[in-house]
Design an enzyme around this catalytic site. Structure first.
Site, PDB file in Angstrom:
ATOM      1  N   LEU A 392      48.017  74.940  24.444  1.00  0.00           N
ATOM      2  CA  LEU A 392      46.842  74.135  24.098  1.00  0.00           C
ATOM      3  C   LEU A 392      46.886  72.754  24.748  1.00  0.00           C
ATOM      4  O   LEU A 392      47.950  72.287  25.177  1.00  0.00           O
ATOM      5  CB  LEU A 392      46.720  73.977  22.575  1.00  0.00           C
ATOM      6  N   CYS A 393      45.739  72.072  24.743  1.00  0.00           N
ATOM      7  CA  CYS A 393      45.613  70.803  25.446  1.00  0.00           C
ATOM      8  C   CYS A 393      46.309  69.649  24.713  1.00  0.00           C
ATOM      9  O   CYS A 393      46.487  68.576  25.250  1.00  0.00           O
ATOM     10  CB  CYS A 393      44.144  70.458  25.636  1.00  0.00           C
ATOM     11  N   ASN A 394      46.673  69.879  23.464  1.00  0.00           N
ATOM     12  CA  ASN A 394      47.470  68.855  22.774  1.00  0.00           C
ATOM     13  C   ASN A 394      48.955  69.143  23.024  1.00  0.00           C
ATOM     14  O   ASN A 394      49.288  70.053  23.789  1.00  0.00           O
ATOM     15  CB  ASN A 394      47.146  68.841  21.275  1.00  0.00           C
ATOM     16  N   TYR A 429      40.966  77.117  18.740  1.00  0.00           N
ATOM     17  CA  TYR A 429      40.866  75.910  19.569  1.00  0.00           C
ATOM     18  C   TYR A 429      41.172  76.232  21.021  1.00  0.00           C
ATOM     19  O   TYR A 429      42.007  77.079  21.314  1.00  0.00           O
ATOM     20  CB  TYR A 429      41.868  74.878  19.025  1.00  0.00           C
ATOM     21  N   ASN A 430      40.511  75.557  21.939  1.00  0.00           N
ATOM     22  CA  ASN A 430      40.594  75.849  23.378  1.00  0.00           C
ATOM     23  C   ASN A 430      40.083  77.261  23.688  1.00  0.00           C
ATOM     24  O   ASN A 430      40.489  77.891  24.666  1.00  0.00           O
ATOM     25  CB  ASN A 430      42.021  75.705  23.934  1.00  0.00           C
TER      26      ASN A 430
END
Ligand SMILES: *Cc1c(COP(=O)(O)O)cnc(C)c1O
EC number: 4.1.1.20
Length: 477
Positions: A392-394, A429-430
């Site tokens: 994920l982007c986090n 998410y994503n």
């Protein structure tokens, strides 16, 4: 490959694993992680990653341990599995076969439980803001509704009359918990003592409100007062605190008897029960190790507290309901991810997996919750310090600061004790696709949740025609 001395098959180690992570989860003869009679490496190769795997035998065993742990110390016990911890339809079928009831949160959990054929007499509906649709489904099917708002009784009364059906109700209590004012635990609901944390949540009715509800319900011919309810939640791993809570339920029963003449025939003392593992799991640096309370200890302490207090107040022993979720589903499953890019930084090494914090809901909130092991040749010496991260982007740390055996692209990694609150809490998410779940029983493995496809994610989106026109319509010549 490292050689693994398998053990003789015994009741406690039915698969003869050389290392046991659960009764039915451990290291098999080929050195790989096995779930019951299935090699996890083979399961992951067949079904792909990320993948949830549930052991049917472990699940049944966990349920029985809980039931028997309490029944050994108390005469009348009903286990209501917290459905929210794993809503799988196959899971519900297995628990029905075991005789388990269920705690439903909301209309969808209730629908799934009914769809699986759960006995409605063993289901309860909990919730702080129940919708008409929910109340209707509960009342139409004879499910006990645990009241948690002042206007709920009247709404139940109206629907019950409209449907021409009697309804059983419980009342969720805001226990005083004075003895917990000096005690602390896990910060689930902010910092503070256990009492402060419990007081701070939206749940439960005060003493005065409870009396008011009981008195009004006593005048309604269509309403049967069935139980009081409380849920201590996961703030504490000390079984003493649960015994204190159970005692307070009886104190409240005495209060209700004195004020209204009604003695609750049943008390439901909710969930929050933990489980321990020798390798240490649980929030906050491995507090759930082998010293963690077992169902038997919980049963002994709670049973004794209820008996003592009932005797003191000259109350009949109520039926006892318990709503364990995590303690039954958690240790019954593992979550598997596949290693992709491995990055060596100046002072750190990251191992990317396709399994993310979307799929392991407690990985970021409760540090160290899931113990990670390599799937293949798992007994190799672990001396590589890595951060296991998702895509994920986090920062997506599914296992920060772990010591693993050397991992390579294509290897699989399993997170243990991931059978509860993972699938049921998974996010997209994503635009990630939700994983598949495989149910293992002996050497049989069957898909019980199909992996999401692109169409499942894209299919819910709608583009208003005016936007389509603005994007695509050719200007008139
Ligand atoms: C969440 C919840 C449970 C289950 O909690 P666990 O920690 O999984 O045992 C039981 N009862 C109620 C009312 C809950 O909200």
């Amino acid at each position: 490959m490292t050689q693994h001395q398998t053990q003789p098959k015994t009741d406690a180690n039915p698969c003869g694993f050389s290392v046991q992570y659960g009764k039915y989860i451990g290291i098999g003869a080929n050195g790989n992680l096995w779930v019951d009679g299935c090699d996890v490496q083979a399961l992951a190769e067949t079904h792909g990653a990320p993948l949830y795997i549930i052991s049917e035998n472990e699940l049944r065993d966990r349920y029985r341990a809980f039931r028997d742990g309490f029944l050994a110390h108390y005469p009348q016990v009903e286990i209501l599995f917290a459905n929210k911890s794993n809503n799988g339809l196959a899971i519900r079928h297995i628990l029905n076969q075991e005789g388990a009831g269920g705690d439903c949160f909301g209309v969808n959990e209730m629908y799934i439980a009914l769809l699986a054929g759960t006995d409605p007499q063993k289901l309860v509906l909990n919730g702080s803001n129940k919708q008409d649709e929910e109340l209707e489904m509960a009342i139409a099917n004879g499910i006990c509704v645990n009241i948690d708002a002042m206007d709920e009784l009247d709404r139940i009364d109206v629907i019950s009359k409209r449907l021409g059906r009697k309804v059983a109700i419980g009342i969720r209590l805001k226990l005083d918990l004075l003895p917990l004012a000096g005690r602390t635990g896990v910060a689930m609901h902010g910092p503070g003592t256990l009492k402060e944390q419990s007081d701070s949540t939206k749940w439960g009715m005060t003493r005065e409100q409870t009396v008011d509800i009981v008195k009004r319900a006593q005048k309604m011919a269509n309403i049967e007062l069935k139980e009081t309810h409380f849920h201590l939640s996961r703030m504490s791993n000390d079984p003493e605190n649960f015994a204190i809570m159970a005692r307070e339920m009886i104190v409240w029963s005495g209060f209700l008897r004195d004020e209204t003449g009604w003695t609750p025939p049943c008390i439901d003392i909710g969930g929050g029960w933990t489980f321990g593992k020798w390798y240490g799991t649980g929030p906050r640096s491995q507090i759930d190790d082998s010293a963690a309370p077992t169902p038997d200890i919980y049963g002994r302490l709670c049973g004794a507290a209820i008996r003592e207090e009932a005797e003191r107040l000259k109350l009949p022993l109520p039926k006892l309901r318990i709503e364990p979720g995590r303690a039954i589903s958690g240790p019954s499953g593992v979550a598997v991810g596949q290693v992709g890019a491995i990055k060596q930084g100046a002072s750190k090494k990251w191992v990317n997996l396709d399994l993310s914090t979307n799929h392991l809901s407690w990985a970021s909130a409760l540090d160290w919750y899931y113990h990670a092991v390599a799937v293949k040749d798992t007994g190799r010496e672990a001396n590589d310090h890595v951060d296991l991260v998702g895509p994920l982007c986090n920062s997506d740390e599914v296992g920060a600061d772990r010591v693993m055996p050397l991992l390579e692209r294509g290897d699989f990694v399993a997170f243990l004790d991931a059978g509860g609150y993972t699938e049921s809490g998974a996010a997209r998410y994503n635009a990630q696709l939700l994983p598949a779940t495989v149910l293992v029983s002996g050497d049989t493995a069957e898909v019980t949740t199909v992996r999401e496809q692109w169409r499942d994610v894209a299919g819910r989106f709608k583009v208003p025609p005016r936007l389509l026109a603005a994007s695509f319509a050719k200007p008139e010549k």
